[in-house]
Design a protein around this motif. Structure first.
Motif, PDB file in Angstrom:
ATOM      1  N   ARG A 117       0.849  -1.201   0.000  1.00  0.00           N
ATOM      2  CA  ARG A 117       0.000   0.000   0.000  1.00  0.00           C
ATOM      3  C   ARG A 117       0.884   1.250   0.000  1.00  0.00           C
ATOM      4  O   ARG A 117       1.550   1.533   1.010  1.00  0.00           O
ATOM      5  N   PRO A 118       0.854   1.999  -1.115  1.00  0.00           N
ATOM      6  CA  PRO A 118       1.765   3.154  -1.230  1.00  0.00           C
ATOM      7  C   PRO A 118       1.627   4.153  -0.083  1.00  0.00           C
ATOM      8  O   PRO A 118       2.616   4.699   0.381  1.00  0.00           O
ATOM      9  N   TYR A 119       0.384   4.360   0.430  1.00  0.00           N
ATOM     10  CA  TYR A 119       0.259   5.367   1.492  1.00  0.00           C
ATOM     11  C   TYR A 119       0.944   4.897   2.767  1.00  0.00           C
ATOM     12  O   TYR A 119       1.518   5.706   3.518  1.00  0.00           O
ATOM     13  N   ILE A 120       0.926   3.582   2.992  1.00  0.00           N
ATOM     14  CA  ILE A 120       1.612   3.071   4.199  1.00  0.00           C
ATOM     15  C   ILE A 120       3.131   3.114   3.987  1.00  0.00           C
ATOM     16  O   ILE A 120       3.891   3.445   4.898  1.00  0.00           O
ATOM     17  N   THR A 121       3.562   2.813   2.750  1.00  0.00           N
ATOM     18  CA  THR A 121       5.002   2.906   2.451  1.00  0.00           C
ATOM     19  C   THR A 121       5.492   4.324   2.750  1.00  0.00           C
ATOM     20  O   THR A 121       6.515   4.512   3.428  1.00  0.00           O
ATOM     21  N   LEU A 122       4.736   5.329   2.246  1.00  0.00           N
ATOM     22  CA  LEU A 122       5.149   6.725   2.457  1.00  0.00           C
ATOM     23  C   LEU A 122       5.141   7.094   3.945  1.00  0.00           C
ATOM     24  O   LEU A 122       6.055   7.760   4.439  1.00  0.00           O
ATOM     25  N   GLY A 123       4.097   6.623   4.654  1.00  0.00           N
ATOM     26  CA  GLY A 123       4.014   6.900   6.099  1.00  0.00           C
ATOM     27  C   GLY A 123       5.208   6.306   6.824  1.00  0.00           C
ATOM     28  O   GLY A 123       5.795   6.929   7.707  1.00  0.00           O
ATOM     29  N   MET A 124       5.572   5.095   6.407  1.00  0.00           N
ATOM     30  CA  MET A 124       6.689   4.399   7.052  1.00  0.00           C
ATOM     31  C   MET A 124       8.009   5.136   6.790  1.00  0.00           C
ATOM     32  O   MET A 124       8.832   5.266   7.697  1.00  0.00           O
ATOM     33  N   ILE A 125       8.176   5.620   5.545  1.00  0.00           N
ATOM     34  CA  ILE A 125       9.417   6.360   5.231  1.00  0.00           C
ATOM     35  C   ILE A 125       9.461   7.645   6.071  1.00  0.00           C
ATOM     36  O   ILE A 125      10.494   7.980   6.665  1.00  0.00           O
ATOM     37  N   ALA A 126       8.303   8.328   6.145  1.00  0.00           N
ATOM     38  CA  ALA A 126       8.250   9.572   6.941  1.00  0.00           C
ATOM     39  C   ALA A 126       8.617   9.274   8.400  1.00  0.00           C
ATOM     40  O   ALA A 126       9.410   9.994   9.014  1.00  0.00           O
ATOM     41  N   ALA A 127       8.051   8.184   8.941  1.00  0.00           N
ATOM     42  CA  ALA A 127       8.323   7.841  10.343  1.00  0.00           C
ATOM     43  C   ALA A 127       9.803   7.490  10.530  1.00  0.00           C
ATOM     44  O   ALA A 127      10.416   7.899  11.519  1.00  0.00           O
ATOM     45  N   ALA A 128      10.373   6.769   9.550  1.00  0.00           N
ATOM     46  CA  ALA A 128      11.789   6.387   9.663  1.00  0.00           C
ATOM     47  C   ALA A 128      12.678   7.633   9.626  1.00  0.00           C
ATOM     48  O   ALA A 128      13.650   7.734  10.383  1.00  0.00           O
ATOM     49  N   LEU A 129      12.317   8.603   8.772  1.00  0.00           N
ATOM     50  CA  LEU A 129      13.117   9.829   8.686  1.00  0.00           C
ATOM     51  C   LEU A 129      12.998  10.675   9.959  1.00  0.00           C
ATOM     52  O   LEU A 129      13.875  11.483  10.262  1.00  0.00           O
ATOM     53  N   THR A 157      13.096  17.455   8.244  1.00  0.00           N
ATOM     54  CA  THR A 157      11.719  17.836   8.586  1.00  0.00           C
ATOM     55  C   THR A 157      10.900  18.107   7.318  1.00  0.00           C
ATOM     56  O   THR A 157       9.700  17.809   7.283  1.00  0.00           O
ATOM     57  N   TYR A 158      11.544  18.665   6.287  1.00  0.00           N
ATOM     58  CA  TYR A 158      10.792  19.047   5.074  1.00  0.00           C
ATOM     59  C   TYR A 158      10.277  17.826   4.314  1.00  0.00           C
ATOM     60  O   TYR A 158       9.077  17.741   4.047  1.00  0.00           O
ATOM     61  N   PRO A 159      11.157  16.831   3.967  1.00  0.00           N
ATOM     62  CA  PRO A 159      10.591  15.634   3.331  1.00  0.00           C
ATOM     63  C   PRO A 159       9.594  14.899   4.224  1.00  0.00           C
ATOM     64  O   PRO A 159       8.611  14.357   3.734  1.00  0.00           O
ATOM     65  N   VAL A 160       9.836  14.912   5.537  1.00  0.00           N
ATOM     66  CA  VAL A 160       8.897  14.247   6.456  1.00  0.00           C
ATOM     67  C   VAL A 160       7.509  14.864   6.306  1.00  0.00           C
ATOM     68  O   VAL A 160       6.502  14.161   6.148  1.00  0.00           O
ATOM     69  N   ALA A 161       7.452  16.203   6.316  1.00  0.00           N
ATOM     70  CA  ALA A 161       6.158  16.892   6.236  1.00  0.00           C
ATOM     71  C   ALA A 161       5.465  16.570   4.910  1.00  0.00           C
ATOM     72  O   ALA A 161       4.263  16.271   4.880  1.00  0.00           O
ATOM     73  N   LEU A 162       6.243  16.590   3.827  1.00  0.00           N
ATOM     74  CA  LEU A 162       5.651  16.350   2.515  1.00  0.00           C
ATOM     75  C   LEU A 162       5.126  14.909   2.411  1.00  0.00           C
ATOM     76  O   LEU A 162       3.987  14.676   1.988  1.00  0.00           O
ATOM     77  N   LEU A 163       5.962  13.955   2.841  1.00  0.00           N
ATOM     78  CA  LEU A 163       5.540  12.547   2.769  1.00  0.00           C
ATOM     79  C   LEU A 163       4.306  12.304   3.630  1.00  0.00           C
ATOM     80  O   LEU A 163       3.381  11.598   3.228  1.00  0.00           O
ATOM     81  N   ALA A 164       4.296  12.917   4.828  1.00  0.00           N
ATOM     82  CA  ALA A 164       3.158  12.714   5.738  1.00  0.00           C
ATOM     83  C   ALA A 164       1.882  13.286   5.123  1.00  0.00           C
ATOM     84  O   ALA A 164       0.810  12.670   5.198  1.00  0.00           O
ATOM     85  N   ILE A 185      -1.180  23.469   2.767  1.00  0.00           N
ATOM     86  CA  ILE A 185      -0.462  24.213   3.831  1.00  0.00           C
ATOM     87  C   ILE A 185       1.011  23.787   3.851  1.00  0.00           C
ATOM     88  O   ILE A 185       1.921  24.620   3.891  1.00  0.00           O
ATOM     89  N   VAL A 186       1.241  22.459   3.795  1.00  0.00           N
ATOM     90  CA  VAL A 186       2.633  21.966   3.796  1.00  0.00           C
ATOM     91  C   VAL A 186       3.355  22.504   2.563  1.00  0.00           C
ATOM     92  O   VAL A 186       4.497  22.978   2.655  1.00  0.00           O
ATOM     93  N   GLY A 187       2.679  22.474   1.408  1.00  0.00           N
ATOM     94  CA  GLY A 187       3.285  22.976   0.170  1.00  0.00           C
ATOM     95  C   GLY A 187       3.688  24.441   0.319  1.00  0.00           C
ATOM     96  O   GLY A 187       4.783  24.842  -0.068  1.00  0.00           O
ATOM     97  N   ALA A 188       2.800  25.245   0.926  1.00  0.00           N
ATOM     98  CA  ALA A 188       3.083  26.678   1.100  1.00  0.00           C
ATOM     99  C   ALA A 188       4.288  26.871   2.028  1.00  0.00           C
ATOM    100  O   ALA A 188       5.159  27.701   1.764  1.00  0.00           O
ATOM    101  N   LEU A 189       4.344  26.075   3.108  1.00  0.00           N
ATOM    102  CA  LEU A 189       5.469  26.220   4.052  1.00  0.00           C
ATOM    103  C   LEU A 189       6.785  25.791   3.397  1.00  0.00           C
ATOM    104  O   LEU A 189       7.833  26.399   3.633  1.00  0.00           O
ATOM    105  N   LEU A 190       6.724  24.757   2.552  1.00  0.00           N
ATOM    106  CA  LEU A 190       7.941  24.310   1.862  1.00  0.00           C
ATOM    107  C   LEU A 190       8.356  25.346   0.811  1.00  0.00           C
ATOM    108  O   LEU A 190       9.551  25.575   0.603  1.00  0.00           O
ATOM    109  N   ALA A 191       7.363  25.979   0.168  1.00  0.00           N
ATOM    110  CA  ALA A 191       7.676  27.017  -0.824  1.00  0.00           C
ATOM    111  C   ALA A 191       8.351  28.194  -0.130  1.00  0.00           C
ATOM    112  O   ALA A 191       9.308  28.775  -0.646  1.00  0.00           O
ATOM    113  N   PHE A 192       7.884  28.516   1.075  1.00  0.00           N
ATOM    114  CA  PHE A 192       8.510  29.590   1.853  1.00  0.00           C
ATOM    115  C   PHE A 192       9.968  29.247   2.119  1.00  0.00           C
ATOM    116  O   PHE A 192      10.864  30.053   1.927  1.00  0.00           O
TER     117      PHE A 192
END
Ligand code: HEM
Length: 201
Positions: A117-129, A157-164, A185-192
């Motif tokens: 499940r791609p969403y769980i894969t992404l969640g797991m990567i975010a948690a690992a980071l 923190t930035y990839p974590v936020a995006l992946l989450a 919101i995450v996109g706007a904060l990363l753009a900042f």
């Protein structure tokens, strides 16, 4: 003294340690609600999703600290560590409630879900980071790594936020408006953040 300076002085009088307690309140409330039968039709989901949402809210709060200082002059830098550490605690609670309450510690099945499940894969990567971030959110690690390496590491923190945020969008069976709002919101904060980096180059 300007109004912002007065406000910042007031904020400085709040001990950062108390933020741990404040950030723990939603978890305590969720656990209390479920334990007293107010967890809705599916108390396990109430806990799991509640922890996930608060994890993302706290990650966003951490990301918002610098823009808040830049645009509004509000200085919450001393809150960054407690909010970041508590975000990791919520991710751990989210992961644990999924693994123990949802999957019943069926490791094979859990591993299958992480892979399939791609969403769980992404969640797991975010948690690992988030793990190195949580482990180095202390003065001893800051001293050992030195300011520059520590700051470089904490850019995770930035990839974590995006992946989450993508994890949140993908986990719904249909597009959920609130998940998309979190992603924007995450996109706007990363753009900042990207804007700050671009100015330095
Ligand atoms: C930085 C890490 C993570 C964050 C911030 C996060 C956040 C979230 C959020 C906000 C939701 C949706 C909540 C809702 O619909 O109200 C969610 C759902 C979910 N998350 Fe995570 N998550 C993270 C990591 C993980 C990990 C590591 C796993 C498991 C390996 C996981 C498993 C799930 C599952 C299974 C759902 C959907 C549950 C369902 O609707 O059946 N998440 N997460």
């Amino acid at each position: 003294m300007t109004a912002t300076e007065v406000f910042n002085a007031r904020l400085r009088s709040v001990p950062p340690g108390s933020l741990y307690l404040v950030a723990a309140l939603p978890a305590l409330w969720l656990i209390f609600a479920v334990a007293t039968g107010q967890g809705g039709a599916d108390p396990v989901k109430t806990l799991e999703l509640g922890f996930g949402r608060w994890a993302l809210k706290l990650i966003i709060a951490v990301l918002a600290i610098t823009p808040l200082r830049r645009f509004a002059g509000v200085n919450l830098i001393r809150w960054r560590r407690p909010l970041g550490v508590m975000a990791s605690v919520y991710v751990l609670l989210h992961l644990a409630s999924w693994l123990v309450l949802d999957m019943g510690l069926l490791w094979q099945q859990a591993l299958g879900d992480i892979v399939k499940r791609p969403y769980i894969t992404l969640g797991m990567i975010a948690a690992a980071l988030m793990l190195p971030l949580a482990l180095t959110s202390n003065d001893a690690s800051l001293r050992r790594l030195g300011g520059q390496r520590w700051r470089r590491l904490h850019r995770l923190t930035y990839p974590v936020a995006l992946l989450a945020a993508i994890h949140f969008v993908l986990q719904g069976k249909v597009w959920m408006a609130d998940a998309v709002i979190y992603l924007v919101i995450v996109g706007a904060l990363l753009a900042f953040r990207a804007g700050i980096v671009a100015k330095r180059i």
